[in-house]
Design an enzyme around this catalytic site. Sequence first.
Site, short mmCIF file in Angstrom:
data_model
loop_
_atom_site.label_atom_id
_atom_site.label_comp_id
_atom_site.label_asym_id
_atom_site.label_seq_id
_atom_site.Cartn_x
_atom_site.Cartn_y
_atom_site.Cartn_z
N TRP A 182 0.80 -1.22 0.00
CA TRP A 182 0.00 0.00 0.00
C TRP A 182 0.83 1.27 0.00
O TRP A 182 0.31 2.35 -0.24
CB TRP A 182 -0.90 0.02 1.25
CG TRP A 182 -0.17 -0.38 2.50
CD1 TRP A 182 -0.14 -1.62 3.06
CD2 TRP A 182 0.71 0.43 3.29
NE1 TRP A 182 0.68 -1.63 4.16
CE2 TRP A 182 1.21 -0.38 4.32
CE3 TRP A 182 1.11 1.77 3.23
CZ2 TRP A 182 2.10 0.09 5.29
CZ3 TRP A 182 2.00 2.25 4.18
CH2 TRP A 182 2.48 1.41 5.21
N ASN A 183 2.14 1.20 0.27
CA ASN A 183 2.88 2.44 0.53
C ASN A 183 3.17 3.27 -0.72
O ASN A 183 3.32 4.50 -0.64
CB ASN A 183 4.17 2.17 1.32
CG ASN A 183 5.09 1.18 0.65
OD1 ASN A 183 4.67 0.35 -0.15
ND2 ASN A 183 6.36 1.26 0.98
N SER B 16 6.76 -7.36 3.24
CA SER B 16 7.55 -7.61 4.44
C SER B 16 8.41 -8.87 4.28
O SER B 16 8.16 -9.71 3.41
CB SER B 16 6.63 -7.78 5.64
OG SER B 16 5.87 -8.97 5.52
N GLU C 188 11.06 -8.21 -3.27
CA GLU C 188 11.62 -6.94 -2.76
C GLU C 188 11.00 -6.75 -1.38
O GLU C 188 9.82 -6.44 -1.26
CB GLU C 188 11.27 -5.79 -3.70
CG GLU C 188 12.10 -4.54 -3.43
CD GLU C 188 11.43 -3.55 -2.49
OE1 GLU C 188 11.71 -3.64 -1.27
OE2 GLU C 188 10.63 -2.73 -2.95
N LEU C 189 11.82 -6.97 -0.34
CA LEU C 189 11.30 -7.05 1.01
C LEU C 189 11.73 -5.84 1.85
O LEU C 189 12.06 -4.79 1.31
CB LEU C 189 11.75 -8.37 1.64
CG LEU C 189 11.42 -9.61 0.80
CD1 LEU C 189 11.92 -10.88 1.48
CD2 LEU C 189 9.93 -9.70 0.51
N CYS D 286 10.42 1.31 2.22
CA CYS D 286 11.39 0.25 2.46
C CYS D 286 12.82 0.77 2.36
O CYS D 286 13.72 0.28 3.05
CB CYS D 286 11.15 -0.91 1.51
SG CYS D 286 11.09 -0.45 -0.22
N GLU E 37 12.20 -4.02 11.30
CA GLU E 37 12.06 -2.85 10.43
C GLU E 37 11.08 -1.88 11.07
O GLU E 37 9.97 -2.27 11.44
CB GLU E 37 11.54 -3.26 9.04
CG GLU E 37 11.42 -2.06 8.10
CD GLU E 37 10.95 -2.46 6.71
OE1 GLU E 37 11.21 -1.71 5.76
OE2 GLU E 37 10.29 -3.52 6.58
#
Length: 431
Positions: free
Chosen positions: A109-110, A186, A207-208, A241, A335
């Site tokens: 969502w970011n 995540s 891509e975490l 991230c 994180e």
Amino acid sequence: MKKSVETKLLESDKTFKKWKNVPFAERQELLSKLSKTLLERKEEFAEIITKEMNKPIAQSVSEIEKCAGMCDFYAKAENVLEPEQVETGHEISEIHREPMGVILGIMPWNFPFWQALRFAVPAILTGNVIVLKHASICYKSGDTMEKLFVELGFPEGIFTHLKVSHDEVEEMIANPVIKGVSLTGSEGGGRKIAETAGRNLKKCVLELGGSDAFIVLEDADLDIAAKDAAQARLQNCGQTCVAGKRFIIHSKIYKEFLEKFIAEYKKFYPDNPMNKETKLGLMAREDLASDLEKQYKKALKNGAEILLPLTAVGNMAFEPGLIEMNAGNPVLQEELFGPLGMVFKAKNDEDALKIANDTMFGLANAVYTKDRKRAMYFAENLESGSVAINQIFRSDWRMPFGGRKNSGYGTELSLYALDEFTVKKSIIGEI
């Protein structure tokens, strides 16, 4: 899996069988239309983003502009998918790159438009079609993008947004129509998707999360570094991230830099995200705000010291906080997704590098110094997919983007992204 989802997957597969034969240049013409339309309607699309996840409207506009730039890059890109001739001594000796088929994208969502299009556009240019599982708070973004592709003349079924549960995602990955999976999310989510993809022998790009270092050496321009540090941590309310999350400061300028950093940090305060002057919006969801507050208290309980308190403003906003971290604090292995930064004092370059690499994450770090040799020492030894020198890290569509360690694997952006969801076929022999 619902019958309607199964039907959509079969429709996507039919679209793929036609789309893969469309010439590369014709695909690019459609991407050029997409780029222009994104710019023309950027205010409209930005408003959707802000209303869904509370990003400051000016940053939402920038997100759409970045999407348009990325689409334009691929619309003008060299066709690296042309058959490659290899000298083997045989009359026919070629490497062909063929699209895989229907690729599932699981997106967060970011950055509701950017993350989805960053994955979708190179995959589509390669000849694949995509199915998007978007975050539940970003359904309007997903629907809008799906409609946009159709409006611009792409074949129906090339970009399909499905509102499915996490359980249904596992069934989709197992479905033979799905040939590959891309996840931005995540670390925990990445493990689950990689396990499911591996069990079903499907290609996976992950891509975490990240806990990126922002290193400031004693010869840096401290005014620029302090301003950039605040922006690096607090853009998108810290929900990024690749945000600077761990600020590693050389002991010789620790106090001086901290004063400048805190002064810049205090310029960010939560306000109405629809106001074009707002620099710090709200958290995307109430539970995310609650999680950040729990991490803050956990860090303090385990020895961190307050430099600026993280102060709740209602249920979804904070006056941003800074904490001085201690070795062994369990929060160092997590994180922090929100407006909370961690500060460290480094004795020298080697100590700064050691602190920076002492994390399970490895996405994108930054280092500030006027000495090229020192800058390259860090660039070459930081355990991350990317390193920025004297600037905030921002992904660039011309450059490959991806992580190391628990930040994932695979490549997005640049021409290298066109290779991720292709099959390299060797053709060799005589006539």
